[in-house]
Design a protein around this motif. Structure first.
Motif, PDB file in Angstrom:
ATOM      1  N   GLY A 233      -0.474   8.921   3.624  1.00 44.76           N
ATOM      2  CA  GLY A 233      -0.957   8.348   3.903  1.00 44.76           C
ATOM      3  C   GLY A 233      -1.305   7.647   1.831  1.00 44.76           C
ATOM      4  N   LEU A 234      -2.265   6.299   2.599  1.00 41.06           N
ATOM      5  CA  LEU A 234      -2.502   6.462   1.832  1.00 41.06           C
ATOM      6  C   LEU A 234      -4.018   5.823   1.342  1.00 41.06           C
ATOM      7  CD1 LEU A 234      -0.547   2.617   0.461  1.00 41.06           C
ATOM      8  CD2 LEU A 234      -0.947   5.173  -0.612  1.00 41.06           C
ATOM      9  N   LEU A 235      -4.847   6.136   0.875  1.00 42.00           N
ATOM     10  CA  LEU A 235      -6.127   5.592   0.745  1.00 42.00           C
ATOM     11  C   LEU A 235      -6.059   3.825  -0.015  1.00 42.00           C
ATOM     12  CD1 LEU A 235      -7.570   8.535  -0.678  1.00 42.00           C
ATOM     13  CD2 LEU A 235      -7.494   8.517   1.715  1.00 42.00           C
ATOM     14  N   MET A 236      -5.808   3.141   0.906  1.00 43.45           N
ATOM     15  CA  MET A 236      -6.022   1.729   0.595  1.00 43.45           C
ATOM     16  C   MET A 236      -6.769   1.128   1.527  1.00 43.45           C
ATOM     17  SD  MET A 236      -2.394   0.563  -1.017  1.00 43.45           S
ATOM     18  CE  MET A 236      -2.621  -1.311  -1.036  1.00 43.45           C
ATOM     19  N   THR A 237      -7.434  -0.240   1.598  1.00 42.21           N
ATOM     20  CA  THR A 237      -8.763  -1.117   2.362  1.00 42.21           C
ATOM     21  C   THR A 237      -7.993  -1.312   2.552  1.00 42.21           C
ATOM     22  OG1 THR A 237      -9.063  -2.002  -0.098  1.00 42.21           O
ATOM     23  CG2 THR A 237     -10.529  -0.380   0.652  1.00 42.21           C
ATOM     24  N   PRO A 238      -7.928  -2.336   3.869  1.00 39.39           N
ATOM     25  CA  PRO A 238      -6.909  -2.874   4.853  1.00 39.39           C
ATOM     26  C   PRO A 238      -6.828  -4.317   4.159  1.00 39.39           C
ATOM     27  CG  PRO A 238      -8.555  -1.800   6.057  1.00 39.39           C
ATOM     28  CD  PRO A 238      -9.177  -1.500   5.015  1.00 39.39           C
TER      29      PRO A 238
ATOM     30  N   ALA B 215      -6.428  -4.429   0.828  1.00 40.38           N
ATOM     31  CA  ALA B 215      -5.650  -4.451  -0.677  1.00 40.38           C
ATOM     32  C   ALA B 215      -4.309  -4.305  -0.345  1.00 40.38           C
ATOM     33  CB  ALA B 215      -6.178  -2.710  -1.287  1.00 40.38           C
ATOM     34  N   ARG B 216      -4.384  -3.669   0.653  1.00 39.05           N
ATOM     35  CA  ARG B 216      -2.865  -3.759   1.572  1.00 39.05           C
ATOM     36  C   ARG B 216      -2.031  -4.587   1.927  1.00 39.05           C
ATOM     37  NH1 ARG B 216      -3.824   0.455   6.029  1.00 39.05           N
ATOM     38  NH2 ARG B 216      -4.737   2.354   4.614  1.00 39.05           N
ATOM     39  N   LEU B 217      -3.125  -5.974   2.736  1.00 33.71           N
ATOM     40  CA  LEU B 217      -2.951  -6.873   3.001  1.00 33.71           C
ATOM     41  C   LEU B 217      -2.301  -8.142   1.667  1.00 33.71           C
ATOM     42  CD1 LEU B 217      -2.673  -9.099   4.722  1.00 33.71           C
ATOM     43  CD2 LEU B 217      -5.232 -10.194   3.748  1.00 33.71           C
ATOM     44  N   GLN B 218      -3.368  -7.907   0.794  1.00 36.46           N
ATOM     45  CA  GLN B 218      -2.986  -8.086  -0.943  1.00 36.46           C
ATOM     46  C   GLN B 218      -1.420  -8.430  -1.246  1.00 36.46           C
ATOM     47  OE1 GLN B 218      -6.044  -7.594  -4.000  1.00 36.46           O
ATOM     48  NE2 GLN B 218      -4.603  -8.760  -5.727  1.00 36.46           N
ATOM     49  N   ALA B 219      -1.129  -6.710  -1.423  1.00 28.98           N
ATOM     50  CA  ALA B 219      -0.233  -5.751  -1.504  1.00 28.98           C
ATOM     51  C   ALA B 219       1.027  -6.678  -0.523  1.00 28.98           C
ATOM     52  CB  ALA B 219      -0.181  -4.487  -1.704  1.00 28.98           C
TER      53      ALA B 219
ATOM     54  N   VAL C 228      11.454   0.243  -5.989  1.00 30.90           N
ATOM     55  CA  VAL C 228      10.956   0.348  -4.277  1.00 30.90           C
ATOM     56  C   VAL C 228      10.751  -1.298  -4.600  1.00 30.90           C
ATOM     57  CG1 VAL C 228       8.886   0.580  -3.206  1.00 30.90           C
ATOM     58  CG2 VAL C 228       9.992   2.442  -4.267  1.00 30.90           C
ATOM     59  N   GLU C 229      11.142  -1.914  -3.360  1.00 30.73           N
ATOM     60  CA  GLU C 229      10.926  -3.647  -2.899  1.00 30.73           C
ATOM     61  C   GLU C 229       9.300  -3.149  -3.318  1.00 30.73           C
ATOM     62  OE1 GLU C 229      12.280  -7.244  -0.340  1.00 30.73           O
ATOM     63  OE2 GLU C 229      12.839  -4.893   0.313  1.00 30.73           O
ATOM     64  N   GLY C 230       8.535  -4.828  -3.982  1.00 30.59           N
ATOM     65  CA  GLY C 230       7.526  -4.491  -3.756  1.00 30.59           C
ATOM     66  C   GLY C 230       6.661  -4.093  -5.335  1.00 30.59           C
ATOM     67  N   GLU C 231       7.276  -2.824  -5.710  1.00 27.08           N
ATOM     68  CA  GLU C 231       6.642  -2.277  -6.905  1.00 27.08           C
ATOM     69  C   GLU C 231       7.098  -2.718  -8.054  1.00 27.08           C
ATOM     70  OE1 GLU C 231       6.070   1.892  -6.138  1.00 27.08           O
ATOM     71  OE2 GLU C 231       4.968   1.714  -4.324  1.00 27.08           O
TER      72      GLU C 231
ATOM     73  N   ARG D  87       3.635   3.033  -2.643  1.00 30.14           N
ATOM     74  CA  ARG D  87       2.181   1.541  -2.261  1.00 30.14           C
ATOM     75  C   ARG D  87       2.713   0.720  -1.387  1.00 30.14           C
ATOM     76  NH1 ARG D  87      -2.502   3.823  -3.553  1.00 30.14           N
ATOM     77  NH2 ARG D  87      -2.157   5.918  -4.836  1.00 30.14           N
ATOM     78  N   ALA D  88       4.074   0.376  -1.917  1.00 34.42           N
ATOM     79  CA  ALA D  88       3.987  -0.755  -1.105  1.00 34.42           C
ATOM     80  C   ALA D  88       5.051  -0.827  -0.027  1.00 34.42           C
ATOM     81  CB  ALA D  88       5.613  -1.128  -2.351  1.00 34.42           C
ATOM     82  N   SER D  89       5.650  -1.798   1.011  1.00 36.00           N
ATOM     83  CA  SER D  89       6.247  -1.554   1.967  1.00 36.00           C
ATOM     84  C   SER D  89       7.862  -2.029   1.963  1.00 36.00           C
ATOM     85  CB  SER D  89       5.352  -2.277   3.245  1.00 36.00           C
ATOM     86  OG  SER D  89       5.231  -3.605   2.672  1.00 36.00           O
ATOM     87  N   GLY D  90       8.176  -2.561   0.603  1.00 39.93           N
ATOM     88  CA  GLY D  90       9.919  -2.385   0.973  1.00 39.93           C
ATOM     89  C   GLY D  90      10.293  -1.990   1.157  1.00 39.93           C
TER      90      GLY D  90
END
Length: 122
Positions: free
Chosen positions: A78-83, A85-89, A39-42, A57-60
């Motif tokens: 889906g994910l239980l990540m906060t917005p 945390a998603r922005l930081q990823a 996975v790109e980004g992991e 958990r990554a969007s790549g």
């Protein structure tokens, strides 16, 4: 492949990767054989044996390939990540891509956040 709210059971063969676009929140479960997940980004690749699963958990771009022969279940959970945390990823993945393009060898994943922490603390 772009999984929505349902799941897909897929047979995979060696050297024929399955592409998953927008994989954030997708669970890949190995139902038979061995699967190789990139996975790109992991950081690092994931090897799954029958019964094992991985939540992306990554969007790549994600690539799933069998080592020999394998079966996979792909489902969006889906994910239980906060917005935040998603922005930081997302920012971390972008910073890594920028570092690769510029040829930077420093720890690119932590650089912008370390600078922000130092600035915020004084």
């Amino acid at each position: 492949m772009n999984p929505q709210n349902h799941h897909h059971d897929i047979s995979l063969v060696h050297n024929t990767p399955l592409r998953i676009v927008s994989p954030c929140g997708v669970r890949v479960t190995c139902t038979a054989g061995i699967l190789w997940l990139t996975v790109e980004g992991e950081s690092g690749d994931v090897l799954l044996r029958a019964g094992g699963s991985h939540l992306i958990r990554a969007s790549g771009l994600a690539l799933v390939e069998a080592v020999g022969y394998g079966r996979a279940r792909i489902e969006r959970v889906g994910l239980l990540m906060t917005p935040a945390a998603r922005l930081q990823a997302w920012l971390t993945a972008g910073w890594r891509r920028l570092a690769l393009v510029c040829g930077t060898t420093r720890n690119a994943a932590q650089t912008p956040f370390a600078l922000l922490r130092r600035t915020a603390t004084g």
